[in-house]
Design a protein around this motif. Structure first.
Motif, mmCIF file in Angstrom:
data_model
loop_
_atom_site.group_PDB
_atom_site.id
_atom_site.type_symbol
_atom_site.label_atom_id
_atom_site.label_comp_id
_atom_site.label_asym_id
_atom_site.label_seq_id
_atom_site.Cartn_x
_atom_site.Cartn_y
_atom_site.Cartn_z
ATOM 1 N N ASP A 150 0.829 -1.205 0.000
ATOM 2 C CA ASP A 150 0.000 0.000 0.000
ATOM 3 C C ASP A 150 0.866 1.258 0.000
ATOM 4 O O ASP A 150 0.349 2.363 -0.066
ATOM 5 C CB ASP A 150 -0.998 0.010 1.161
ATOM 6 C CG ASP A 150 -0.340 -0.203 2.508
ATOM 7 O OD1 ASP A 150 0.901 -0.260 2.590
ATOM 8 O OD2 ASP A 150 -1.076 -0.317 3.498
ATOM 9 N N ARG A 169 -12.703 -5.197 -2.362
ATOM 10 C CA ARG A 169 -11.600 -4.256 -2.137
ATOM 11 C C ARG A 169 -11.530 -3.841 -0.665
ATOM 12 O O ARG A 169 -10.459 -3.769 -0.082
ATOM 13 C CB ARG A 169 -11.758 -3.016 -3.013
ATOM 14 C CG ARG A 169 -11.305 -3.202 -4.426
ATOM 15 C CD ARG A 169 -11.355 -1.871 -5.216
ATOM 16 N NE ARG A 169 -10.880 -2.082 -6.564
ATOM 17 C CZ ARG A 169 -11.586 -2.601 -7.562
ATOM 18 N NH1 ARG A 169 -12.837 -2.961 -7.368
ATOM 19 N NH2 ARG A 169 -11.062 -2.764 -8.751
ATOM 20 N N ARG A 170 -12.681 -3.554 -0.073
ATOM 21 C CA ARG A 170 -12.720 -3.186 1.354
ATOM 22 C C ARG A 170 -12.210 -4.332 2.218
ATOM 23 O O ARG A 170 -11.453 -4.126 3.157
ATOM 24 C CB ARG A 170 -14.137 -2.793 1.766
ATOM 25 C CG ARG A 170 -14.508 -1.371 1.411
ATOM 26 C CD ARG A 170 -15.803 -0.933 2.087
ATOM 27 N NE ARG A 170 -16.944 -1.753 1.717
ATOM 28 C CZ ARG A 170 -17.667 -1.602 0.607
ATOM 29 N NH1 ARG A 170 -17.359 -0.655 -0.253
ATOM 30 N NH2 ARG A 170 -18.687 -2.393 0.354
ATOM 31 N N THR A 180 -8.449 -4.541 1.929
ATOM 32 C CA THR A 180 -7.846 -3.441 2.681
ATOM 33 C C THR A 180 -7.887 -3.719 4.176
ATOM 34 O O THR A 180 -6.895 -3.502 4.888
ATOM 35 C CB THR A 180 -8.571 -2.115 2.358
ATOM 36 O OG1 THR A 180 -8.444 -1.867 0.954
ATOM 37 C CG2 THR A 180 -7.978 -0.951 3.132
ATOM 38 N N GLU A 181 -9.003 -4.237 4.671
ATOM 39 C CA GLU A 181 -9.126 -4.572 6.092
ATOM 40 C C GLU A 181 -8.168 -5.691 6.477
ATOM 41 O O GLU A 181 -7.524 -5.634 7.531
ATOM 42 C CB GLU A 181 -10.563 -4.977 6.417
ATOM 43 C CG GLU A 181 -11.552 -3.834 6.362
ATOM 44 C CD GLU A 181 -13.000 -4.303 6.424
ATOM 45 O OE1 GLU A 181 -13.257 -5.520 6.608
ATOM 46 O OE2 GLU A 181 -13.900 -3.444 6.277
ATOM 47 N N ALA A 196 -4.637 -4.390 6.685
ATOM 48 C CA ALA A 196 -4.448 -3.589 7.893
ATOM 49 C C ALA A 196 -4.234 -4.479 9.116
ATOM 50 O O ALA A 196 -3.488 -4.116 10.030
ATOM 51 C CB ALA A 196 -5.638 -2.661 8.105
ATOM 52 N N TYR A 221 -3.585 -10.766 5.208
ATOM 53 C CA TYR A 221 -3.844 -10.979 3.779
ATOM 54 C C TYR A 221 -2.714 -11.723 3.076
ATOM 55 O O TYR A 221 -2.939 -12.709 2.401
ATOM 56 C CB TYR A 221 -4.121 -9.645 3.088
ATOM 57 C CG TYR A 221 -4.538 -9.792 1.640
ATOM 58 C CD1 TYR A 221 -5.760 -10.359 1.309
ATOM 59 C CD2 TYR A 221 -3.712 -9.384 0.614
ATOM 60 C CE1 TYR A 221 -6.145 -10.514 -0.004
ATOM 61 C CE2 TYR A 221 -4.094 -9.522 -0.708
ATOM 62 C CZ TYR A 221 -5.302 -10.092 -1.017
ATOM 63 O OH TYR A 221 -5.684 -10.244 -2.315
#
Length: 136
Positions: free
Chosen positions: A13, A70-71, A74-75, A78, A82
């Motif tokens: 990211d 996508r969310r 991203t989660e 974070a 992943y």
């Protein structure tokens, strides 16, 4: 069948932070860097192993991925759940100290695991888990 592992991908990211981690902390060669801004695909790999690479890629760029997916990606990034990869070295202690000295986030110091592997773990700037095993 004659297959080899050529490239695996990990998300990033922040391409500059990821590039610095893989190049400076892990000592990987930069083999390619295309795109611009935060949308860059960076290929790195261990010196002396030109046939094996890691592609550091912006996540969820596939046009077939939904906004909800996508969310979720991203989660998960974070939380550090992943992406992950296993690396190996004959000198785990020296490798651990070098990576730690680069201010990488330590997840686990060198440990003898009950299943017979001695390893350590870090997180890269994108939250990917990097486990490093000692080759015996």
């Amino acid at each position: 069948m004659d297959l080899t592992i050529h490239t695996t991908a990990l998300p990033h990211d922040d391409p500059d932070a990821s590039l610095a981690f893989y190049r400076d902390a892990l000592g990987f060669e930069v083999r390619g860097d295309v795109g611009q801004g935060r949308t860059r695909w960076i290929t790195v790999g261990p010196a002396g192993q030109p046939g094996t690479s890691i592609l550091l890629a912006p996540p969820a760029m596939d046009p077939g991925i939904t906004e909800e997916e996508r969310r979720t990606i991203t989660e998960m990034m974070a939380k550090g759940t992943y992406g992950w990869i296993l690396l190996a070295t004959p000198d785990l202690d020296a490798t651990f100290e070098k990576v730690r000295a680069a201010d990488a986030e330590v997840v686990q110091e060198p440990t003898e695991q009950p299943y017979g592997i001695r390893d350590c773990a870090f997180r890269d700037p994108a939250g990917n888990l990097i486990r490093i095993q000692e080759v015996r």
